[in-house]
Write a protein that holds these residues in place. Structure first.
Motif, PDB file in Angstrom:
ATOM      1  N   MET A  11      -1.289   9.447  -8.979  1.00  0.00           N
ATOM      2  CA  MET A  11      -1.857   9.165  -7.592  1.00  0.00           C
ATOM      3  C   MET A  11      -0.599   9.118  -6.637  1.00  0.00           C
ATOM      4  SD  MET A  11      -3.801   5.837  -6.494  1.00  0.00           S
ATOM      5  CE  MET A  11      -2.590   4.767  -6.666  1.00  0.00           C
ATOM      6  N   THR A  12      -1.071   9.574  -5.253  1.00  0.00           N
ATOM      7  CA  THR A  12       0.078   9.629  -4.228  1.00  0.00           C
ATOM      8  C   THR A  12       0.209   8.132  -4.153  1.00  0.00           C
ATOM      9  OG1 THR A  12      -0.723  11.704  -3.641  1.00  0.00           O
ATOM     10  CG2 THR A  12       0.513  10.384  -2.064  1.00  0.00           C
ATOM     11  N   GLU A  13       1.523   7.693  -3.420  1.00  0.00           N
ATOM     12  CA  GLU A  13       1.402   6.389  -2.782  1.00  0.00           C
ATOM     13  C   GLU A  13       0.619   6.025  -1.868  1.00  0.00           C
ATOM     14  OE1 GLU A  13       3.835   3.676  -3.457  1.00  0.00           O
ATOM     15  OE2 GLU A  13       4.077   4.952  -5.294  1.00  0.00           O
ATOM     16  N   VAL A  14      -0.031   4.899  -1.816  1.00  0.00           N
ATOM     17  CA  VAL A  14      -0.920   4.317  -0.688  1.00  0.00           C
ATOM     18  C   VAL A  14      -0.293   3.299  -0.123  1.00  0.00           C
ATOM     19  CG1 VAL A  14      -3.124   3.114  -0.410  1.00  0.00           C
ATOM     20  CG2 VAL A  14      -2.812   4.724  -2.367  1.00  0.00           C
ATOM     21  N   ALA A  15      -0.457   3.263   1.153  1.00  0.00           N
ATOM     22  CA  ALA A  15       0.347   2.424   2.008  1.00  0.00           C
ATOM     23  C   ALA A  15      -0.219   0.972   1.932  1.00  0.00           C
ATOM     24  CB  ALA A  15       0.165   2.788   3.579  1.00  0.00           C
ATOM     25  N   TRP A  16       0.630   0.046   1.476  1.00  0.00           N
ATOM     26  CA  TRP A  16      -0.128  -1.165   1.626  1.00  0.00           C
ATOM     27  C   TRP A  16      -0.827  -1.915   2.673  1.00  0.00           C
ATOM     28  CZ3 TRP A  16      -0.006  -3.211  -3.035  1.00  0.00           C
ATOM     29  CH2 TRP A  16       1.101  -2.530  -4.105  1.00  0.00           C
ATOM     30  N   GLU A  17      -0.637  -1.468   3.810  1.00  0.00           N
ATOM     31  CA  GLU A  17      -1.182  -2.037   4.955  1.00  0.00           C
ATOM     32  C   GLU A  17      -2.545  -1.105   5.258  1.00  0.00           C
ATOM     33  OE1 GLU A  17      -0.693  -4.860   6.019  1.00  0.00           O
ATOM     34  OE2 GLU A  17       0.999  -4.831   4.788  1.00  0.00           O
ATOM     35  N   GLN A  18      -2.817  -0.322   4.490  1.00  0.00           N
ATOM     36  CA  GLN A  18      -3.999   0.575   4.736  1.00  0.00           C
ATOM     37  C   GLN A  18      -5.127  -0.047   4.641  1.00  0.00           C
ATOM     38  OE1 GLN A  18      -6.582   4.399   2.608  1.00  0.00           O
ATOM     39  NE2 GLN A  18      -4.362   4.313   2.154  1.00  0.00           N
ATOM     40  N   ALA A  19      -6.193  -0.197   5.536  1.00  0.00           N
ATOM     41  CA  ALA A  19      -7.421  -0.780   5.353  1.00  0.00           C
ATOM     42  C   ALA A  19      -8.185  -0.270   4.182  1.00  0.00           C
ATOM     43  CB  ALA A  19      -8.340  -0.559   6.810  1.00  0.00           C
ATOM     44  N   ALA A  20      -8.899  -1.128   3.574  1.00  0.00           N
ATOM     45  CA  ALA A  20      -9.568  -0.809   2.102  1.00  0.00           C
ATOM     46  C   ALA A  20     -10.670  -1.673   2.038  1.00  0.00           C
ATOM     47  CB  ALA A  20      -8.744  -0.430   1.171  1.00  0.00           C
ATOM     48  N   THR A  21     -11.343  -1.313   1.014  1.00  0.00           N
ATOM     49  CA  THR A  21     -12.574  -2.305   0.566  1.00  0.00           C
ATOM     50  C   THR A  21     -12.643  -2.400  -1.093  1.00  0.00           C
ATOM     51  OG1 THR A  21     -13.819  -1.589   2.563  1.00  0.00           O
ATOM     52  CG2 THR A  21     -15.115  -2.869   0.814  1.00  0.00           C
ATOM     53  N   LEU A  22     -12.618  -3.637  -1.353  1.00  0.00           N
ATOM     54  CA  LEU A  22     -12.720  -4.055  -2.691  1.00  0.00           C
ATOM     55  C   LEU A  22     -14.210  -4.032  -3.036  1.00  0.00           C
ATOM     56  CD1 LEU A  22     -11.345  -4.511  -5.666  1.00  0.00           C
ATOM     57  CD2 LEU A  22     -11.404  -6.802  -5.272  1.00  0.00           C
ATOM     58  N   ILE A  23     -14.912  -3.058  -3.878  1.00  0.00           N
ATOM     59  CA  ILE A  23     -16.205  -3.353  -4.359  1.00  0.00           C
ATOM     60  C   ILE A  23     -16.410  -3.577  -5.731  1.00  0.00           C
ATOM     61  CG2 ILE A  23     -16.911  -1.766  -2.306  1.00  0.00           C
ATOM     62  CD1 ILE A  23     -17.176   0.308  -4.467  1.00  0.00           C
TER      63      ILE A  23
ATOM     64  N   PRO B 274      -8.146   9.147   2.190  1.00  0.00           N
ATOM     65  CA  PRO B 274      -8.237   9.562   0.837  1.00  0.00           C
ATOM     66  C   PRO B 274      -6.741  10.032   0.490  1.00  0.00           C
ATOM     67  CG  PRO B 274      -8.731  11.629   2.469  1.00  0.00           C
ATOM     68  CD  PRO B 274      -8.650  10.333   3.113  1.00  0.00           C
ATOM     69  N   VAL B 275      -6.670   9.836  -1.085  1.00  0.00           N
ATOM     70  CA  VAL B 275      -5.181  10.290  -1.680  1.00  0.00           C
ATOM     71  C   VAL B 275      -5.422  11.203  -2.755  1.00  0.00           C
ATOM     72  CG1 VAL B 275      -4.365   7.888  -1.698  1.00  0.00           C
ATOM     73  CG2 VAL B 275      -5.829   8.631  -3.491  1.00  0.00           C
ATOM     74  N   ALA B 276      -4.217  12.088  -2.720  1.00  0.00           N
ATOM     75  CA  ALA B 276      -4.323  13.232  -3.457  1.00  0.00           C
ATOM     76  C   ALA B 276      -4.175  12.755  -4.751  1.00  0.00           C
ATOM     77  CB  ALA B 276      -2.959  14.113  -3.194  1.00  0.00           C
ATOM     78  N   ARG B 277      -4.884  13.371  -6.044  1.00  0.00           N
ATOM     79  CA  ARG B 277      -4.604  13.320  -7.495  1.00  0.00           C
ATOM     80  C   ARG B 277      -4.124  14.409  -8.158  1.00  0.00           C
ATOM     81  NH1 ARG B 277      -7.894   8.615  -8.463  1.00  0.00           N
ATOM     82  NH2 ARG B 277      -8.127   7.547  -6.600  1.00  0.00           N
ATOM     83  N   GLU B 278      -3.406  13.934  -9.207  1.00  0.00           N
ATOM     84  CA  GLU B 278      -2.668  14.918  -9.840  1.00  0.00           C
ATOM     85  C   GLU B 278      -3.741  15.829 -10.744  1.00  0.00           C
ATOM     86  OE1 GLU B 278       0.451  15.349 -13.669  1.00  0.00           O
ATOM     87  OE2 GLU B 278       0.834  13.941 -11.838  1.00  0.00           O
ATOM     88  N   GLY B 279      -3.646  16.992 -10.843  1.00  0.00           N
ATOM     89  CA  GLY B 279      -4.736  17.696 -11.523  1.00  0.00           C
ATOM     90  C   GLY B 279      -6.039  18.064 -10.914  1.00  0.00           C
ATOM     91  N   ARG B 280      -6.153  17.461  -9.603  1.00  0.00           N
ATOM     92  CA  ARG B 280      -7.406  17.802  -8.809  1.00  0.00           C
ATOM     93  C   ARG B 280      -7.368  18.359  -7.484  1.00  0.00           C
ATOM     94  NH1 ARG B 280     -11.329  12.765  -8.909  1.00  0.00           N
ATOM     95  NH2 ARG B 280     -12.398  14.288  -7.951  1.00  0.00           N
TER      96      ARG B 280
END
Length: 78
Positions: free
Chosen positions: A1-13, A50-56
């Protein structure tokens, strides 16, 4: 998985239907770490970018429990 910025808005579901946590990645990872193992397996994080994934070929908008756990471990390590 590519690095995700810690301050990126997200939703834990929670796939069990509990109320989501709308915050940044850091807060979602902290909240995830406090969950019981059975609830961690039902949790996902929906990203705003969205984030890039290895092999996808395509990027994805969803982090799986193992990926969220890895982010929570990075927080613990400092």
């Amino acid at each position: 998985m590519t690095e995700v910025a810690w301050e990126q808005a997200a939703t834990l579901i929670d796939l069990d239907g509990k109320a989501p946590l709308i915050a940044n990645i850091r807060e979602c990872a902290r909240h995830f770490a406090a969950l019981k193992p059975q609830h961690q397996q039902a949790a996902r994080v929906l990203l705003t970018h969205p984030v890039a994934r290895e092999g996808r070929k395509t990027r994805t908008w969803l982090l799986e429990p193992e990926e969220i756990a890895a982010l929570a471990a990075k927080l613990r390590e400092g």
